[in-house]
Design an enzyme around this catalytic site. Sequence first.
Site, short mmCIF file in Angstrom:
data_model
loop_
_atom_site.label_atom_id
_atom_site.label_comp_id
_atom_site.label_asym_id
_atom_site.label_seq_id
_atom_site.Cartn_x
_atom_site.Cartn_y
_atom_site.Cartn_z
N ASP A 12 -6.12 70.04 20.12
CA ASP A 12 -5.94 69.53 20.81
C ASP A 12 -6.92 69.61 21.94
OD1 ASP A 12 -4.74 69.59 23.68
OD2 ASP A 12 -5.96 71.75 23.67
N ARG A 13 -6.84 68.65 22.96
CA ARG A 13 -7.76 68.42 23.63
C ARG A 13 -8.60 68.85 24.73
NH1 ARG A 13 -8.01 62.07 26.51
NH2 ARG A 13 -8.17 63.99 28.27
N ASP A 14 -7.59 68.43 25.78
CA ASP A 14 -8.01 69.44 26.67
C ASP A 14 -8.02 71.19 27.00
OD1 ASP A 14 -8.51 66.77 28.72
OD2 ASP A 14 -5.93 66.88 28.78
N VAL A 21 -10.13 68.92 33.57
CA VAL A 21 -9.94 69.28 34.65
C VAL A 21 -8.51 69.51 35.95
CG1 VAL A 21 -9.93 67.14 36.73
CG2 VAL A 21 -10.83 66.28 34.59
N TYR A 25 -6.51 65.03 35.46
CA TYR A 25 -6.96 64.42 34.21
C TYR A 25 -8.34 64.05 33.84
CZ TYR A 25 -1.83 64.56 34.26
OH TYR A 25 -0.73 64.97 35.30
N ASN A 57 -1.55 65.96 24.70
CA ASN A 57 -0.26 65.24 26.25
C ASN A 57 -1.17 64.91 26.54
OD1 ASN A 57 1.35 66.24 24.28
ND2 ASN A 57 2.17 67.98 26.05
N GLN A 58 -0.83 63.74 27.48
CA GLN A 58 -1.61 62.63 28.45
C GLN A 58 -0.67 61.78 29.54
OE1 GLN A 58 -4.78 63.07 28.79
NE2 GLN A 58 -5.52 64.14 27.50
N CYS A 95 0.80 61.62 23.22
CA CYS A 95 2.32 61.16 24.19
C CYS A 95 1.81 61.29 25.57
CB CYS A 95 2.82 62.45 24.66
SG CYS A 95 3.84 62.97 25.73
N CYS A 104 7.56 64.01 21.43
CA CYS A 104 6.53 64.04 20.96
C CYS A 104 5.49 65.02 22.58
CB CYS A 104 5.84 62.59 20.90
SG CYS A 104 5.89 61.67 22.15
MG LIG Z 1 -5.00 72.37 26.15
ZN LIG Z 2 6.10 61.59 23.87
#
Ligand SMILES: [Mg+2]
Ligand SMILES: [Zn+2]
Length: 169
Positions: A12-14, A21, A25, A57-58, A95, A104
């Site tokens: 995962d990223r964030d 943040v 975002y 997820n973005q 996503c 997704c």
């Molecule tokens: Mg996360």
């Molecule tokens: Zn998606």
Amino acid sequence: MDGAPFDLALLDRDGTLNVRVPDGYVTRPDDLELLPGAAEAVGRLTRAGCRTVLVTNQRAIARGLMSRADLVAVHARLAGLLAGEGGRLDAIVVCPHGRDECGCRKPLDGLFREALRRAPWADARRCVMVGDMPSDLAPADHLGMRTERVGVDRPVDLVVSRLFGAAGR
Ligand SMILES: [Mg+2]
Ligand SMILES: [Zn+2]
């Protein structure tokens, strides 16, 4: 086999690699701040021969708060910061959709299926997902992957160290 302990390490990223943040975002490269140990953790995975896949997820894209080009720029900065410790992201699956628009957005499993589709040699049972939210872990678990949750008292470098065992490598 003397190879990597995992076919894929999905990340995962964030909140896992970089600071979340609050109520927002990461829309610009300068807003991306790595969490302590994140570059070291990815570097360790890369050196061990694990292919790494960012699964993120973005929704800011669906909301018009950033463009895909902005996201590419953010990920270029992320790659640069990770490279400082020898870390590499071998694939990035995103996503960009809003809620209830796709198959997704985590906790759905589309990003994980895409990661496996891009790495047909990988066995889900030899994959690990590292994330900070239950929604990161549930779809991976459903597909048979190992899951590890990071948190304030369990940073990603500690999680990765434990994955490699107490003896380290
Ligand atoms: Mg996360
Ligand atoms: Zn998606």
